[in-house]
Design an enzyme around this catalytic site. Structure first.
Site: not given
Ligand code: NDP
Ligand code: OXD
Length: 311
Positions: A226, A274
């Site tokens: 993000r 994006h």
């Molecule tokens: P998940 O919730 O599956 O994974 C999040 C990961 O981040 C987990 O491994 C979590 O740790 C880790 N995490 C969260 N907080 C912390 C912290 N404080 N310190 C260390 N690690 C942390 O999310 P997704 O993988 O599905 O998606 C991640 C992000 O990708 C979305 O929130 C979105 O913002 C972005 N995204 C962007 C897109 C784009 O087109 N640019 C499309 C889709 C998503 P733990 O495993 O221990 O919980």
């Molecule tokens: C999502 C994205 O969060 O598109 O799905 O960024």
């Protein structure tokens, strides 16, 4: 009961969502706010960047299903009803798309494409040393749905891959680190850093000068998480003094990125609107329909967002 589709996407896109949801859920009354007779009829809301104030006016709401993976904007809405379970989109198609985007841009940096593009502009024929993928170490911030798929894809391409998350993972072939106390160690020796974290109060502004100076000089940066993760001025300063070699930025605090934002014109930035992993309407509708049918049949909700941690 009714299902309310609540979005701020274009009318054309909303109509496509509505039609697909209606055909995937023929036994349900899927409706838009403008067509709704009684707000007390709604027990499920399917949302994509919904306008504020509406969700809290639905007294019987039992589930909010997001059409996006990231729920930071939704959780940032002060009018979001507090006790209604929130479900985000978890779609293997989205993870595969993110893994493809990560591989594309890691390979582009690994193969020096930004440098060769500049040489082409100057009609300059100059070859640079080609390293093997196994000579490079890629670090992924976030080992969730997006992070794990991306890490495995990079591993399959022969890169050394590390991942960082909140809780410690065990993933074959990936060196895993967890927690703030292991972040420094994770960052040491990286060639490229990929951000796939959710935006939470803890991760906001993580891509800052403090973090960049823990990386080896000349590390490449890819931010697919993000915009709120990156401090734009720190990214530019790190690029200008060579601490970062190049940045691939797909997400911004303000989207669309305003035309006068200097990031558009920075020679060491690849800027994307994006598009790393857009929601796939077909598979998203299948998943949402499955979640709802399962809820109707069993009363069980899908995995919920943990609001206290913000993802
Ligand atoms: P998940 O919730 O599956 O994974 C999040 C990961 O981040 C987990 O491994 C979590 O740790 C880790 N995490 C969260 N907080 C912390 C912290 N404080 N310190 C260390 N690690 C942390 O999310 P997704 O993988 O599905 O998606 C991640 C992000 O990708 C979305 O929130 C979105 O913002 C972005 N995204 C962007 C897109 C784009 O087109 N640019 C499309 C889709 C998503 P733990 O495993 O221990 O919980
Ligand atoms: C999502 C994205 O969060 O598109 O799905 O960024």
């Amino acid at each position: 009961m009714s299902i309310l589709l609540l979005t701020s996407v274009s009318t054309e896109e909303e109509t496509m969502w509505l039609n697909q949801l209606r055909s995937a859920l023929p036994e349900e009354d899927v409706t838009l706010l403008a067509e709704l007779n009684d707000r007390a009829d709604v027990d499920i809301a399917i949302v994509a960047n919904p306008p504020q104030e509406v969700l809290r006016t639905l007294p019987k709401l039992k589930m909010i299903q997001s059409l996006w993976a990231g729920v930071d904007a939704l959780l940032g809405d002060p009018t979001l009803p507090e006790n209604v379970p929130l479900v985000r989109l978890i779609d293997p198609t989205l993870s595969a798309s993110m893994a493809e985007a990560t591989a594309t841009h890691v390979l582009a940096l690994h193969r020096d494409l930004p440098r060769y593009a500049k040489q082409q502009q100057r009609q300059e024929w100059q070859q640079h040393e080609l390293l093997r993928s196994s000579d490079r170490t890629i670090g992924i911030l976030g080992l969730g749905e997006m992070g794990v798929a991306s890490a495995q894809q990079l591993r399959a391409l022969g890169f050394n891959v590390r991942g960082w998350s909140r809780s410690l993972k065990s993933i074959e072939g990936i060196k895993c680190f967890a927690g703030q106390e292991r972040l420094k160690e994770f960052l040491q020796g990286l060639d490229i850093l990929v951000n796939l974290l959710p935006l939470t109060p803890e991760t906001m502004g993580i891509l800052s000068k403090d973090l960049f100076f823990q990386l080896p000089k000349g590390t490449g940066l890819i931010n697919f998480g993000r915009g709120g993760h990156q401090i734009e001025g720190d990214v530019v300063a790190a690029l200008d003094d060579g601490q970062l070699s190049h940045a691939v930025l797909d997400v911004f605090s303000q989207e669309p990125l305003p035309a006068d934002n200097p990031l558009w014109r920075h020679p060491k930035i690849t800027l994307l609107p994006h598009v790393a992993a857009p929601t796939n309407q077909k598979t998203a509708v299948e998943i949402v329909a499955r979640n709802i049918k399962n809820y109707r049949r069993t009363g069980l909700l899908p995995k919920q967002v943990e609001r206290s941690v913000g993802y």
